[in-house]
Design an enzyme around this catalytic site. Structure first.
Site, PDB file in Angstrom:
ATOM      1  N   LYS A 171      -6.735   6.870 -20.006  1.00 38.73           N
ATOM      2  CA  LYS A 171      -6.852   7.304 -21.450  1.00 38.73           C
ATOM      3  C   LYS A 171      -5.464   7.196 -22.062  1.00 38.73           C
ATOM      4  CE  LYS A 171     -10.915   7.812 -19.548  1.00 38.73           C
ATOM      5  NZ  LYS A 171     -11.114   8.906 -18.642  1.00 38.73           N
ATOM      6  N   ASP A 206      -5.910  19.508 -15.895  1.00 37.11           N
ATOM      7  CA  ASP A 206      -6.246  18.024 -16.199  1.00 37.11           C
ATOM      8  C   ASP A 206      -5.729  17.957 -17.458  1.00 37.11           C
ATOM      9  OD1 ASP A 206      -7.249  15.647 -17.332  1.00 37.11           O
ATOM     10  OD2 ASP A 206      -9.079  16.013 -15.822  1.00 37.11           O
ATOM     11  N   TYR A 230     -15.098  17.830 -16.938  1.00 36.79           N
ATOM     12  CA  TYR A 230     -15.504  16.221 -16.890  1.00 36.79           C
ATOM     13  C   TYR A 230     -16.541  16.128 -15.756  1.00 36.79           C
ATOM     14  CZ  TYR A 230     -15.558  11.272 -15.828  1.00 36.79           C
ATOM     15  OH  TYR A 230     -15.844  10.038 -15.673  1.00 36.79           O
ATOM     16  N   ARG A 264       0.753  -1.294  -0.165  1.00 41.30           N
ATOM     17  CA  ARG A 264       0.082  -0.117  -0.084  1.00 41.30           C
ATOM     18  C   ARG A 264       0.889   1.154   0.021  1.00 41.30           C
ATOM     19  NH1 ARG A 264      -1.612   2.458   4.627  1.00 41.30           N
ATOM     20  NH2 ARG A 264      -2.216   0.237   5.556  1.00 41.30           N
TER      21      ARG A 264
END
Ligand SMILES: Cc1ncc(COP(=O)(O)O)c(C=O)c1O
Length: 379
Positions: free
Chosen positions: A195, A170, A98, A46
């Site tokens: 993406k 972004d 978005y 983690r």
């Protein structure tokens, strides 16, 4: 080194134990320690693992940042980034952002005393006028999803620097190959690596790239405390995808332009939103701040029924959410990616019922045009 060289080599040094040119996937949750208080640099997955460290080094270099941290999705990365704000802080956000960012901020983060205002960040006067005494951040999506509006990153950074505000960009739609927000003055870059960075539609991931050590420390603290860091297999997939980012983006860019030109001349298409077309209202700004125009575009076929007929008749283009993969995806923002926005907000920002979004892949452009031509005949 050049961009393509960095994309292939940073974080991808041959593995020291065996010489493997591709880093193994360290599919382990824990690391055995040599002695109490003495480990080999990793103790628990983690907190950190070699595949994550490798990807983070590469992404930081490609964006020109000091540090990067990768998360399980773009939204997990954006959520961590917004937690740099404190209760009482205010952020300006691009109006046509978005839908997931709209949902996260207006339905969740606002409960913790953070304030958000959605403004037209393509209008610098509007940005300046919307600042408040408690504004701490300007969050810019450029180009916007799916309306393809461009904001002037250097202009916004200029306004922000007068007041010591953070500019976050972004950069999902263009990737660092086509746009480098930090060089234009941004302090933080976020990505949905799901993406273009991954590029093969086989993993989700997100990244926060920082320029200031204090921000980096906070994001790393959050990553290891909340446990939203990206897992080894997904880091491996994104790292592999990034190796071909330069060649993929060049081909995406060429195909995007070819499809935009074709659609602009089609009688059933009312308008095409693509910054590479001279008809785009910010074509000059896009030429100035981007290295290319990418492969995201949207176009209006007039009505929901026309959009439905088009979407139901394409064969090569796949009707699906997401973007940035090698295969062409087609979608209906109002009913898919932006369904969580109230209809009146969608109307205001130009997400009409006839708007269709294309994420143009790297297939042969003539095959994509033939597919769109056949489907548009049914409209
Ligand atoms: C521009 C943009 N930013 C962020 C996100 C969120 O990324 P993810 O789906 O990986 O959480 C998306 C998703 O479509 C996006 O298009």
């Amino acid at each position: 080194m050049g961009f393509a060289t960095d994309a292939i080599h940073i974080g991808q040094e041959p593995e020291p134990a065996t010489g493997a040119i591709v880093a193994p996937i360290f599919q382990t949750s824990t690391y055995v320690q040599d002695a109490l208080g003495k480990d080999k640099g990793y103790d628990y997955a983690r907190t950190a693992h070699p595949n994550r460290r490798a990807l983070e080094r590469c992404v930081a270099r490609l964006e020109g940042g000091q540090a990067a941290y990768v998360f399980t999705s773009g939204m997990a990365a954006i959520d961590a980034m917004f937690r740099l704000l404190r209760p009482g802080d205010h952020a300006l956000i691009s109006r046509a952002v978005y839908g997931g960012v709209y949902r996260l901020t207006t339905q969740f983060l606002c409960q913790f005393g953070m304030e958000f205002t959605f403004v037209d960040t393509s209008d610098l006067d509007c940005v300046r006028k919307s600042l408040r005494a408690n504004t701490r951040m300007i969050y810019v999506e450029t180009p916007t999803n799916p309306t393809m509006i461009i904001s002037d990153i250097a202009g916004i950074a200029g306004i922000a620097n007068e007041r010591n505000l953070t500019v976050t960009v972004d950069n999902t739609f263009l990737s660092p190959y086509l746009q480098r927000p930090i060089e234009l003055g941004a302090h933080i870059v976020v990505h949905s690596m799901t993406k273009y960075l991954n590029g093969h539609s086989d993993a989700t991931g997100g990244a926060v790239i920082l320029t200031r050590p204090a921000d980096a420390e906070k994001i790393y603290f959050l990553q290891r405390s909340t446990g939203a860091g990206l897992a080894p297999m997904d880091c491996f997939l994104v790292s592999r995808g990034i190796k071909t980012l330069a060649v993929r983006m060049a081909q995406h860019d060429a195909n995007g332009m070819a499809i935009a030109r074709y659609l602009e001349n089609h009688p059933k298409v009312k308008c095409v939103n693509y910054p590479g077309l001279p008809s785009h209202p910010q074509h000059d700004l896009a030429r100035k701040q981007q290295r290319g125009f990418g492969a995201m575009l949207s176009f209006d076929v007039g009505t929901l029924e026309s959009a439905r007929r088009l979407l139901n008749h394409v064969k090569l283009c796949s009707l699906a959410e997401s973007l940035g993969g090698v295969e062409t995806l087609i979608s209906h923002p109002a009913m898919m990616t932006h369904a969580s926005m109230p209809p009146e907000v969608r109307q205001q920002i130009g997400i009409t019922d006839g708007l269709v979004r294309l994420s143009v892949g790297i297939e042969d452009a003539e095959d994509l045009i033939a597919d769109l031509e056949a489907a548009l005949e049914k409209v």
